[in-house]
Design a protein around this motif. Structure first.
Motif, PDB file in Angstrom:
ATOM      1  N   UNK A 241     -38.849   4.269  15.640  1.00 41.86           N
ATOM      2  CA  UNK A 241     -40.006   3.162  16.146  1.00 41.86           C
ATOM      3  C   UNK A 241     -39.181   1.594  15.949  1.00 41.86           C
ATOM      4  N   UNK A 242     -38.380   1.329  14.966  1.00 41.89           N
ATOM      5  CA  UNK A 242     -37.809   0.105  14.987  1.00 41.89           C
ATOM      6  C   UNK A 242     -36.843   0.174  16.194  1.00 41.89           C
ATOM      7  N   UNK A 243     -36.146   1.064  16.386  1.00 36.83           N
ATOM      8  CA  UNK A 243     -35.141   0.972  17.469  1.00 36.83           C
ATOM      9  C   UNK A 243     -35.765   0.681  18.957  1.00 36.83           C
ATOM     10  N   UNK A 248     -34.258  -4.272  21.987  1.00 39.28           N
ATOM     11  CA  UNK A 248     -34.001  -5.433  23.220  1.00 39.28           C
ATOM     12  C   UNK A 248     -33.978  -6.865  22.556  1.00 39.28           C
ATOM     13  N   UNK A 249     -34.266  -7.040  21.556  1.00 42.54           N
ATOM     14  CA  UNK A 249     -34.410  -8.418  20.914  1.00 42.54           C
ATOM     15  C   UNK A 249     -32.943  -8.955  20.565  1.00 42.54           C
ATOM     16  N   UNK A 285     -34.274 -11.046  14.242  1.00 44.36           N
ATOM     17  CA  UNK A 285     -34.288  -9.952  13.222  1.00 44.36           C
ATOM     18  C   UNK A 285     -34.539  -8.585  13.787  1.00 44.36           C
ATOM     19  N   UNK A 286     -33.801  -7.912  13.528  1.00 45.72           N
ATOM     20  CA  UNK A 286     -33.844  -6.344  13.756  1.00 45.72           C
ATOM     21  C   UNK A 286     -34.657  -5.645  12.229  1.00 45.72           C
ATOM     22  N   UNK A 287     -35.753  -5.015  12.776  1.00 43.28           N
ATOM     23  CA  UNK A 287     -36.333  -4.363  11.449  1.00 43.28           C
ATOM     24  C   UNK A 287     -37.071  -5.580  10.963  1.00 43.28           C
ATOM     25  N   UNK A 288     -37.683  -6.271  11.845  1.00 46.51           N
ATOM     26  CA  UNK A 288     -38.603  -7.492  11.309  1.00 46.51           C
ATOM     27  C   UNK A 288     -39.752  -6.898  10.311  1.00 46.51           C
ATOM     28  N   UNK A 289     -39.963  -7.672   9.343  1.00 44.64           N
ATOM     29  CA  UNK A 289     -40.847  -6.967   8.342  1.00 44.64           C
ATOM     30  C   UNK A 289     -40.138  -6.615   7.141  1.00 44.64           C
ATOM     31  N   UNK A 290     -39.017  -5.816   7.563  1.00 50.09           N
ATOM     32  CA  UNK A 290     -38.200  -5.052   6.384  1.00 50.09           C
ATOM     33  C   UNK A 290     -37.893  -6.082   5.273  1.00 50.09           C
TER      34      UNK A 290
END
Length: 324
Positions: A241-243, A248-249, A285-290
């Motif tokens: 899901x995160x990928x 694309x960010x 951020x990749x995985x924003x919310x982590x």
């Protein structure tokens, strides 16, 4: 000899021996030679007084010259390997020098070891060997994040992409890829000197990494299902899901795939704003919310995922060697 069998042997040699220091203390690594050639082309063809269009054309010529001098001899060598009784073994030995499974694992693991034994100063020193950002700007969590990001990004550039291009085009394809990747790392920057001259190297590197980067993301997702203890499928699903959401960010069309997959697998937020010398790069951020507080344990979990992903890749190559 089946090309996939040669590749499988190269992977085994690299996993077992990596880059023997005693050899490269006496002989330059092939990538070092590629770098010297790129530097020569940069000094010779990249003229400060030229207009951007002329410098861009010179950059195209430089890339073509680089490929001619590297992939051309590699193609002739591959023909010679076919004619030699044990040429496939020599080909595998040479190919193993351009694959970085053991080297990447060792360098990332060294960051965890240095943090544990020497504290923040040791971690900063160790991570400075694998990332270009300012180590003095990193706290312990930042050092851990940088190590994990390097692990995920270089899993594609240093392992999956070289293997992919060997599988597609043989030894010449592997050499061509490493030459292109080296050129991009040296001149594919948006600095005043290289914005135009390095355009061809940067765009070609983007092209040759399109498929490998996405494969690397998939290997990381599957690796997380094998390597992480407890709730394996949940972590793999989070990585998937995160990928899809965050790849694309990234400013790069390729680096976000494996980095976002690793962020999701570990439940971390990776990338984000970073400092390179005096320059701050305001990446998403990749995985924003982590969580952003990456730890030593997260580095070790990332290494387990990478090792599992390497095993999956080798298993795929072994299956192809058996079937073809």
């Amino acid at each position: 000899m089946n090309q996939d069998a040669v590749l499988l042997l190269a992977l085994a040699i690299d996993a077992a021996f990596g880059e023997p220091a005693w050899i490269y203390a006496r002989l330059p690594h092939p990538v070092v030679l590629f770098g010297r050639l790129v530097g020569l082309l940069d000094r010779t063809l990249n003229r400060d007084g030229w207009r951007p269009a002329a410098r861009r054309l010179a950059g195209v010529v430089a890339v073509l010259a680089l490929l001619a001098v590297t992939a051309g001899p590699a193609w002739l060598a591959s023909l010679a390997f076919e004619a030699m009784p044990l040429g496939w073994v020599l080909e595998a030995l040479l190919a193993s020098t351009l694959i970085a499974q053991r080297s990447l694992y060792t360098h990332v693991a060294a960051v965890a070891s240095a943090l544990e034994s020497e504290g923040l100063a040791g971690g900063r020193r160790a991570v400075s060997m694998i990332v270009g950002r300012d180590p003095e700007s990193l706290d312990e969590h930042g050092v851990c994040r940088a190590a994990i990001e390097s692990c995920s990004e270089n899993f594609s550039d240093g392992i999956v992409a070289p293997v992919f291009w060997f599988a597609v085009l043989g030894f010449p394809g592997l050499v061509a890829y490493k030459a292109i990747n080296t050129a991009d790392s040296m001149i594919g920057h948006r600095t005043p000197r290289h914005r135009a001259f390095g355009w061809a190297a940067a765009r070609l590197d983007d092209l040759v990494n399109l498929m490998p980067a996405r494969l690397a993301g998939l290997f990381i997702i599957l690796g997380s299902a094998i390597a992480l203890r407890g709730k394996r499928l949940r972590r793999a699903h989070a990585a998937w899901k995160t990928m899809l959401r965050d790849a694309g960010k990234h400013k790069s069309p390729n680096a976000g795939w494996q980095e976002a997959a690793m962020a999701g697998a570990l439940g971390l937020a990776l990338a984000g704003p970073r400092r390179y010398g005096a320059v701050v790069v305001d990446d998403a951020w990749m995985g924003e919310g982590g969580r952003r507080e990456a730890t030593l344990d997260d580095i070790r979990r990332a290494l387990r995922i990478m090792a599992a992903a390497c095993g999956l890749q080798a298993g795929l190559i072994a299956t192809l060697a058996f079937l073809l």
